[in-house]
Design an enzyme around this catalytic site. Structure first.
Site, short mmCIF file in Angstrom:
data_model
loop_
_atom_site.label_atom_id
_atom_site.label_comp_id
_atom_site.label_asym_id
_atom_site.label_seq_id
_atom_site.Cartn_x
_atom_site.Cartn_y
_atom_site.Cartn_z
N TYR A 42 -10.95 -10.34 9.40
CA TYR A 42 -11.96 -11.40 9.43
C TYR A 42 -11.23 -12.72 9.25
O TYR A 42 -10.10 -12.77 8.77
CB TYR A 42 -13.01 -11.20 8.32
CG TYR A 42 -12.49 -11.44 6.93
CD1 TYR A 42 -11.89 -10.41 6.22
CD2 TYR A 42 -12.57 -12.70 6.36
CE1 TYR A 42 -11.38 -10.63 4.96
CE2 TYR A 42 -12.06 -12.93 5.09
CZ TYR A 42 -11.47 -11.89 4.40
OH TYR A 42 -10.96 -12.13 3.15
N GLY A 96 -0.53 1.20 10.06
CA GLY A 96 -1.08 1.62 8.78
C GLY A 96 -2.59 1.43 8.69
O GLY A 96 -3.28 2.26 8.09
N ARG A 131 0.36 -0.28 21.75
CA ARG A 131 1.45 -0.83 22.55
C ARG A 131 2.62 0.15 22.60
O ARG A 131 3.22 0.36 23.65
CB ARG A 131 1.92 -2.15 21.91
CG ARG A 131 3.17 -2.72 22.54
CD ARG A 131 3.59 -3.99 21.85
NE ARG A 131 3.91 -3.81 20.44
CZ ARG A 131 4.38 -4.76 19.65
NH1 ARG A 131 4.54 -5.98 20.12
NH2 ARG A 131 4.64 -4.53 18.38
N LYS A 173 0.81 -1.22 0.00
CA LYS A 173 0.00 0.00 0.00
C LYS A 173 0.84 1.27 0.00
O LYS A 173 0.45 2.27 -0.60
CB LYS A 173 -0.96 0.00 1.20
CG LYS A 173 -2.11 -0.99 1.05
CD LYS A 173 -3.08 -0.89 2.21
CE LYS A 173 -4.26 -1.83 2.01
NZ LYS A 173 -5.25 -1.73 3.08
N ASP A 229 -10.51 2.37 2.36
CA ASP A 229 -10.66 1.57 3.59
C ASP A 229 -11.51 2.30 4.63
O ASP A 229 -12.37 1.69 5.28
CB ASP A 229 -9.28 1.25 4.20
CG ASP A 229 -8.54 0.19 3.41
OD1 ASP A 229 -9.20 -0.64 2.75
OD2 ASP A 229 -7.30 0.19 3.45
N MET A 289 -11.38 -5.18 12.42
CA MET A 289 -11.17 -4.88 11.00
C MET A 289 -10.68 -6.11 10.23
O MET A 289 -10.73 -6.12 9.01
CB MET A 289 -10.18 -3.71 10.85
CG MET A 289 -10.87 -2.38 11.13
SD MET A 289 -9.77 -0.94 11.28
CE MET A 289 -8.87 -1.02 9.77
P1 ATR Z 1 -0.99 -2.59 9.71
O1 ATR Z 1 -0.73 -2.02 8.36
O2 ATR Z 1 -1.71 -3.91 9.71
O3 ATR Z 1 -1.62 -1.60 10.64
P2 ATR Z 1 1.47 -2.10 11.08
O4 ATR Z 1 1.56 -0.73 10.51
O5 ATR Z 1 2.71 -2.92 11.22
O6 ATR Z 1 0.46 -3.00 10.28
O7 ATR Z 1 0.77 -1.95 12.53
C1 ATR Z 1 0.50 -3.07 13.32
C2 ATR Z 1 -0.26 -2.63 14.56
O8 ATR Z 1 -0.49 -3.77 15.37
C3 ATR Z 1 0.51 -1.63 15.41
O9 ATR Z 1 -0.39 -0.80 16.10
C4 ATR Z 1 1.24 -2.57 16.37
O10 ATR Z 1 1.64 -1.99 17.59
P3 ATR Z 1 3.08 -1.28 17.69
O11 ATR Z 1 2.95 0.05 17.01
O12 ATR Z 1 3.32 -1.19 19.15
O13 ATR Z 1 4.05 -2.21 16.99
C5 ATR Z 1 0.16 -3.59 16.64
N1 ATR Z 1 0.77 -4.83 17.11
C6 ATR Z 1 1.42 -5.75 16.38
N2 ATR Z 1 1.88 -6.75 17.16
C7 ATR Z 1 1.52 -6.44 18.43
C8 ATR Z 1 1.68 -7.07 19.71
N3 ATR Z 1 2.31 -8.25 19.82
N4 ATR Z 1 1.14 -6.45 20.79
C9 ATR Z 1 0.48 -5.28 20.67
N5 ATR Z 1 0.30 -4.63 19.49
C10 ATR Z 1 0.81 -5.20 18.40
#
Ligand code: ATR
Length: 273
Positions: free
Chosen positions: A213, A128, A149, A64, A101, A211
């Site tokens: 499924y 994202g 987190r 994306k 989205d 978001m």
């Molecule tokens: P996407 O495009 O799916 O949003 P991303 O930009 O990598 O992918 O973001 C993933 C999200 O899931 C983030 O909010 C991430 O938290 P962090 O910013 O702290 O990394 C969250 N996420 C992923 N793994 C996680 C975990 N084990 N515990 C808590 N949050 C998690």
């Protein structure tokens, strides 16, 4: 015949070709829509080659941001998302980038009766997926709290979108004493079979939307939410169909009726296809 594709990696699991086939049947359009496995190294070159013939493309993970960088024209919501899920070739050959989205999520929340103005909405995650939906949610007058987190990422997003509506962040300790009308999971945790363990007190008094499924079953977050007393839960299949409908409208000039397509997809997924 207008040609379209969804690009991603992996892509075999994508429901988009089926959704757009159903939209085409419903609206009487003769078009081709296929799934394309994007190559990590050659994505830009392959997409450029595709667009010598094609009229549009959907873009999914992990491309994306790269699709966003390729385009030269943008919708406002796409600029704010800084990520593109829909490309359209303009008459002069330039690529126009949109992100459907957020409007897809809003349309699905509205379908469920869960998009009332001025309600308190908790969004889990600040990656994202969250950035992709914030502008349309704020335009729909949602009062948003971001929990992540990594708190700094939530703060950056809240600052970026502060001009567009009510948006703030909360740390874990601050969440416990609050209540929300809607809780949305926008983390990628479900892909690892995990979830954010939101306190039961919050889940029981809110509607809960994921978001993501998962075919044939609840997502890990929805399983957890139900086990904690959440009564009104929905996964993101409706968001998927709605974001596709807005892409179809951008390309073909007609907005399909989402309800029968969503029902058909649910039937097919239950049957295991
Ligand atoms: P996407 O495009 O799916 O949003 P991303 O930009 O990598 O992918 O973001 C993933 C999200 O899931 C983030 O909010 C991430 O938290 P962090 O910013 O702290 O990394 C969250 N996420 C992923 N793994 C996680 C975990 N084990 N515990 C808590 N949050 C998690």
């Amino acid at each position: 015949m207008n040609q379209y594709a969804v690009w991603g990696n992996p892509i075999a699991q994508s429901k988009s070709p089926r959704i757009h086939q159903l939209f085409a049947e419903q609206t009487g359009r003769n078009l081709q829509y296929i799934a394309k496995l994007g190559d990590e190294t050659n994505f830009e070159a392959e997409l450029a080659a595709f667009f010598t013939q094609a009229k549009g493309a959907n873009i999914t993970a992990p491309f994306k941001n790269r699709a966003f960088a390729i385009a030269t024209q943008y919708s406002e919501r796409c600029l704010l998302a800084e990520a593109c899920n829909t490309l359209k070739k303009l008459a002069d050959g330039q690529l126009y980038a949109d992100n459907t989205d957020g409007v897809g999520l809003c349309a699905d929340l509205a379908r469920l009766g869960w998009l009332k103005p001025n309600q308190k909405m908790l969004i889990l995650g600040a990656g994202g997926a969250t950035q992709g939906v914030l502008f349309p949610l704020l335009q729909a007058k949602q009062q948003i709290t971001l929990y992540n987190r990594t708190p700094e990422k939530a703060v950056i997003l809240a600052e970026k979108f502060a001009n567009y509506g009510q948006i703030q962040t909360a740390c874990w300790e601050e969440l416990v004493n609050q209540s929300f009308d809607v809780i949305i999971n926008a983390t990628s945790l479900g892909l690892q079979g995990k979830y954010v363990p939101v306190p039961a007190s919050l889940l029981a008094s809110s509607v809960v939307y994921d978001m993501q499924y998962a075919p044939h079953q609840d997502t890990p977050f929805l399983r957890y939410a139900k086990s904690q007393g959440a009564k009104h839960c929905s996964d993101g299949l409706g968001m998927l169909v709605n974001q596709a409908a807005f892409a179809f409208e951008l390309w073909e000039g007609v907005l399909p009726d989402v309800a029968p397509v969503l029902a058909q997809l649910q039937t097919e997924m239950e049957a295991g296809s």
